[in-house]
Enzyme design. Structure first.
Site, short mmCIF file in Angstrom:
data_model
loop_
_atom_site.label_atom_id
_atom_site.label_comp_id
_atom_site.label_asym_id
_atom_site.label_seq_id
_atom_site.Cartn_x
_atom_site.Cartn_y
_atom_site.Cartn_z
N ASP A 152 -2.87 2.49 -6.05
CA ASP A 152 -1.81 2.54 -5.04
C ASP A 152 -1.74 1.34 -4.11
O ASP A 152 -1.01 1.36 -3.12
CB ASP A 152 -1.95 3.83 -4.20
CG ASP A 152 -3.27 3.89 -3.45
OD1 ASP A 152 -4.18 3.12 -3.79
OD2 ASP A 152 -3.39 4.72 -2.53
N GLU A 153 -2.48 0.27 -4.42
CA GLU A 153 -2.35 -0.93 -3.58
C GLU A 153 -2.62 -2.19 -4.38
O GLU A 153 -3.37 -2.19 -5.34
CB GLU A 153 -3.25 -0.85 -2.34
CG GLU A 153 -4.73 -0.79 -2.62
CD GLU A 153 -5.57 -0.85 -1.35
OE1 GLU A 153 -5.29 -1.72 -0.48
OE2 GLU A 153 -6.50 -0.05 -1.22
N ASP A 176 0.86 -1.18 0.00
CA ASP A 176 0.00 0.00 0.00
C ASP A 176 0.90 1.23 0.00
O ASP A 176 1.69 1.43 0.93
CB ASP A 176 -0.89 -0.02 1.25
CG ASP A 176 -2.05 0.96 1.15
OD1 ASP A 176 -2.15 1.68 0.14
OD2 ASP A 176 -2.85 1.02 2.10
#
Length: 374
Positions: free
Chosen positions: A105-106, A11
């Site tokens: 983003d993860e 993350d």
């Protein structure tokens, strides 16, 4: 229970804001928000310097400025974030091709079998974090465990720049002490309901019977029951099939007049049909999202037999859903519509699983990576 799996959840820390601070040295160490500063604006992301003041994503820009008067607003650059995300995924692919993106983003990585033959998943997580820092000048947090639920919890545990491993023999004790708000899938409303039922952490959740949890929370009851016992058998799936397309409009001013709202709904429905046609997407469920002036929100859905793609089909259903919303006490500040639940989804998923084929991952919109077959 697949305790032999090795799952990493990566993350990125304050991703959009961190990219802006990286690319604009004058912003480093300062409280920044990615988003629009104007009256109706919303914060898309906040730097850790801004978070210290209580600024959070999805907060109104006006509230954010009250909490942090020195807050600097920066316009988002989605193309840049997509490009950086693709670079991060190139690093992931050096270790495994079993990558399930959750957002820009993860992502989850299954490194049970990995390209470098590294025995410990925590060592892979350390390498990935180090390479993201050295090659991209950004910071990531990582969680390592034997399933997705625990890996996700672990990545949140020591943010920012965190690295946390939850071993199978530690899982019971870890979950027992975990606040219910930290459980995956438990938002503020569900947490409040759990509190009224005397459920405050993993220990009190574990004492609840499956029947009671299913009675109170429907199909999610089984998920909470399993999570309380460290059980989550969902595999890391490298192909994510698009499940919905939607759009939403923040209104120029809060509205409570029916005619004005129907006009706004028409514009949202028009944009939605354009997106559906552009992506050649058909679904059978229409969902209306309404956010009120106090920032509370509700959704209402309806499913039909025919596929939804035309304005003539979508608009009447949207109007019917809006009719069922009471906005007499609270005017509406945002309207959203989405189409989901394509009938061929399960057939496609099964076809992909049963054919050993090469996959090419690419970005199809702001947030979703989808696989195309080579």
């Amino acid at each position: 229970m697949h305790t032999e799996r090795k799952i990493i959840h990566i993350d990125m820390d304050a991703f959009y804001a961190s990219v802006e601070q990286r690319d604009h040295p004058e912003l480093r160490g300062k409280p920044i928000a990615v988003g629009h500063a104007e009256k109706r604006g919303v914060v898309a992301a906040a730097s850790y310097e801004a978070r210290k003041f209580g600024v959070r994503s999805a907060m109104s820009s006006q509230k954010a400025k009250k909490l942090c008067p020195q807050l600097i607003f920066v316009e988002g650059r989605m193309e840049v974030y997509k490009s950086v995300s693709a670079q991060i995924h190139e690093i992931f692919h050096d270790y495994t091709d079993l990558i399930e993106p959750i957002s820009l983003d993860e992502a989850f990585l299954d490194v049970t079998e990995n390209k470098k033959g590294i025995p410990l998943a925590v060592d892979i997580a350390k390498e990935i974090k180090q390479r993201i820092r050295q090659e991209l000048h950004l910071v990531a947090s990582a969680g390592v465990s034997y399933n997705k639920f625990l890996a996700k919890i672990a990545s949140d545990y020591r943010k920012p720049d965190g690295l946390c491993t939850i071993h199978p023999d530690q899982a019971d004790e870890f979950i027992r002490r975990l606040p219910i708000e930290a459980f995956w899938g438990v938002g503020p409303i569900t947490a409040k309901k759990m509190h009224t039922l005397g459920i405050y952490n993993g220990e009190t959740l574990r004492k609840c019977s499956l029947e009671m949890l299913q009675r109170q929370f429907g199909k999610n009851g089984l998920i909470y029951f399993n999570f309380a016992r460290g059980m989550d058998d969902r595999p890391v799936e490298a192909v994510r099939i698009r499940k919905s397309i939607g759009c939403e409009h923040t209104l120029e001013k809060d509205l409570s007049a029916e005619m004005s709202l129907i006009i706004e709904l028409y514009h949202v429905a028009r944009e939605l049909t354009d997106r559906l046609k552009a992506k050649d997407f058909k679904g059978n469920t229409l969902t209306l999202k309404v956010k009120f002036d106090d920032f509370s929100q509700i959704t209402r859905s309806v499913s039909v037999e025919r596929p939804l793609q035309r304005l003539d089909d979508i608009l009447p259903l949207a109007k019917r859903l809006l009719k069922g919303v009471d906005y007499s006490q609270h005017p509406i500040r945002l309207l959203g519509l989405s189409v989901s639940n394509p009938k061929e989804e399960h057939e496609l998923a099964n076809a992909v699983r049963s054919n050993p084929i090469q996959l090419k991952l690419e970005f199809k919109d702001d947030y979703t990576l989808v696989g195309t077959l080579n």
